[in-house]
Design an enzyme around this catalytic site. Structure first.
Site, mmCIF file in Angstrom:
data_model
loop_
_atom_site.group_PDB
_atom_site.id
_atom_site.type_symbol
_atom_site.label_atom_id
_atom_site.label_comp_id
_atom_site.label_asym_id
_atom_site.label_seq_id
_atom_site.Cartn_x
_atom_site.Cartn_y
_atom_site.Cartn_z
ATOM 1 N N GLU A 66 -2.000 -4.503 -7.571
ATOM 2 C CA GLU A 66 -2.483 -4.934 -6.253
ATOM 3 C C GLU A 66 -1.605 -4.221 -5.241
ATOM 4 O OE1 GLU A 66 -2.857 -6.175 -2.899
ATOM 5 O OE2 GLU A 66 -1.853 -8.041 -3.459
ATOM 6 N N LEU A 67 -2.164 -3.166 -4.620
ATOM 7 C CA LEU A 67 -1.357 -2.219 -3.874
ATOM 8 C C LEU A 67 -1.637 -2.299 -2.373
ATOM 9 C CD1 LEU A 67 -1.697 0.725 -6.429
ATOM 10 C CD2 LEU A 67 0.025 -1.081 -6.345
ATOM 11 N N ASN B 231 6.709 -10.574 0.507
ATOM 12 C CA ASN B 231 5.868 -11.155 1.559
ATOM 13 C C ASN B 231 5.122 -12.412 1.137
ATOM 14 O OD1 ASN B 231 4.254 -9.434 -0.118
ATOM 15 N ND2 ASN B 231 2.631 -9.535 1.419
ATOM 16 N N CYS C 184 -1.045 -7.857 2.775
ATOM 17 C CA CYS C 184 -1.859 -6.682 2.439
ATOM 18 C C CYS C 184 -3.193 -6.668 3.179
ATOM 19 C CB CYS C 184 -2.111 -6.639 0.938
ATOM 20 S SG CYS C 184 -0.632 -6.373 -0.047
ATOM 21 N N GLU D 62 -0.385 2.185 6.124
ATOM 22 C CA GLU D 62 -0.338 0.737 6.291
ATOM 23 C C GLU D 62 0.794 0.366 7.248
ATOM 24 O OE1 GLU D 62 -0.624 -3.181 3.419
ATOM 25 O OE2 GLU D 62 0.461 -1.431 2.674
ATOM 26 N N GLY E 246 2.591 -4.574 -4.545
ATOM 27 C CA GLY E 246 3.510 -3.870 -3.661
ATOM 28 C C GLY E 246 2.909 -2.578 -3.164
ATOM 29 N N SER E 247 3.761 -1.639 -2.801
ATOM 30 C CA SER E 247 3.296 -0.401 -2.191
ATOM 31 C C SER E 247 2.582 0.484 -3.204
ATOM 32 C CB SER E 247 4.468 0.371 -1.584
ATOM 33 O OG SER E 247 5.241 0.991 -2.591
#
Length: 460
Positions: free
Chosen positions: A241-242, A146, A274, A361, A221-222
């Protein structure tokens, strides 16, 4: 056929992997996936560079030159991201400009890496001490689709600035921008082992995790994948960084101005950010005027072919992703949008969302308007989610602003801005299931260096 960049050369001894144009769903040039030999050679090259990295001034100059090279190649970057990521031109332009800024900020920070004095005088006479920051060694950066240029820049830029070697494994859905970034860095003066790409999916990530040589894993990511990487990394350092269920609170202010900001933060990159607004908690007294203005902003956006200049919102990364977002609308009242054609979904505003929408999310162009009785109600609802990345709040009440800053359990609180307000120099990271560690060049450099203590005692 493009492949990985290993020790300065393009290669790939694994199978070919198709890459799709995200709007037309036609096949672009496939990528050659990295195999075990590529991974082993990349780690060996990285280890050699980490033993004798460029000096801080050399790293700084090379990062500046790389930014200049990428600036001259905007057209190539733009074309690549339109096809591979499905971004409209304006989203591509923003991504490129931010990545250039991230590299230049990293260049500035390369010559500012310092420790601090330790006050031994308070405990013992005749001794002094200080700390120094030293590189961790080899950084593995695993990045998502993204932000196929700027997120790699946020890993690679600080990693190189700190004196590390960096191996970048970009998303297999958007491989092109990462190779363009790494080629520019190599042309700018970084040695071949300093920065490399390994193209492919989870199998490549597993090979990197199974090898003991990487010292640091930086992942965006997830949450589910981040947990798996964290477990596999063991005692090695990580930066995660989730996911997020990003919210913005609207208490008072100009509804038209706030709605315009919120629409941009909800639907940019088809909501695949995010910090994209998923839930808007709006005070009862402000709801009617804000709802009308926000729905009007959403309806003014054009969803379509990202290569068309008039397009505001492009496709999601896949048909499956779009179908999943569409499924999250069940049970809600649709105020506008809600329709899908393949991977393309219209900007959507809902009310009365089902509980499932508030627990996962969405990562798509949909936001829910939820009335609240006031600030305390809004804070409680934001804090009830398992995530905590960022929250925006619009208010003219300074007391309410400070209450939100103290009370919201998130990594960033943005007063009179949306949850998606980010400037690349700032510290950026979350709490709870949104991860830990921080991006932003100055702060990421601290993550990607060790603090070493040095002491001196007087000799008799």
């Amino acid at each position: 056929m493009p492949g990985s960049i290993v020790d300065g050369a393009e290669r790939g001894d694994g199978p070919a992997l198709p890459v799709l144009d995200k709007y037309h769903l036609t096949e672009l040039d496939p990528i050659r996936v990295a195999g075990g030999g590529d991974v082993a050679d990349a780690l060996s090259a990285a280890a050699r560079y980490a033993e004798a990295p460029l000096s801080p001034p050399e790293r700084s100059a090379a990062l500046h030159r790389a930014a200049d090279l990428l600036d001259a190649r905007r057209a190539d970057l733009r074309e690549t991201m339109i096809a591979e990521a499905g971004f409209p031109g304006r989203d591509c332009d923003g991504e490129i400009s931010r990545a250039l800024n991230t590299l230049r900020l990293s260049a500035e920070e390369a010559t500012r890496i310092t420790g601090e004095m330790v006050p031994f005088d308070a405990a013992v006479a005749g001794r002094i001490g200080f700390t120094m920051r030293v590189p961790v060694g080899t950084v593995v950066a695993i990045t998502p689709f993204n932000a196929p240029l700027n997120t790699p820049a946020h890993k690679v830029g600080p990693g190189l600035a700190a004196g590390n070697a960096v191996i970048l494994k970009p998303s297999e859905k958007t491989p092109g921008a990462a190779n363009l970034l790494v080629r520019a860095l190599l042309e700018a003066g970084f040695p071949p082992g300093a920065v490399q790409t390994l193209q492919g999916g989870a199998d490549v990530a597993r090979l990197l995790l199974d090898d003991p040589r990487p010292a640091f894993f930086a992942f965006t990511g997830s949450t589910a994948v981040g947990r798996a990487i964290q477990q596999a990394a063991g005692l090695r350092r990580t930066q995660m960084e989730l996911g997020s269920i990003a919210s913005t609170i609207v208490l008072d202010g100009d509804p038209a101005e706030i709605a315009a900001k919120c629409a941009g933060a909800s639907f940019r990159k088809a909501g695949q950010v995010c910090t994209s607004i998923q839930t808007l908690y709006v005070a009862d007294s402000a709801m009617e005027a804000f709802r009308d203005a926000y729905v009007a902003e959403a309806e003014a956006l054009v969803a379509g072919d990202p290569s068309d200049r008039g397009t505001d919102v492009g496709p999601l990364i896949s048909e499956d992703a779009a179908a999943r977002v569409e499924g999250m609308l069940r049970g809600a009242t649709i105020l506008t949008g809600g329709t899908r054609a393949g991977p393309l979904m219209q900007p959507t505003v809902i009310s009365d969302p089902a509980s499932a929408f508030l627990e996962a999310e969405a990562f798509g162009p949909v936001a829910a308007l939820i009335p609240v009785t006031g600030l305390d109600d809004a804070i409680a609802r934001v804090n009830a989610t398992p995530y905590g990345l960022a929250t925006g709040i619009f208010t003219q009440d300074i007391g309410a602003a400070f209450t939100a800053a103290r009370g919201l359990h998130v990594g960033g609180v943005h007063i009179n801005e949306t949850s998606s307000s980010r400037v690349d120099l700032m510290p950026y990271g979350g709490v709870k299931l949104s991860g830990f560690g921080q991006e932003g060049p100055r702060y990421a450099i601290r993550e990607m260096t060790h603090e070493r203590l040095v002491t001196f005692s007087g000799l008799a």
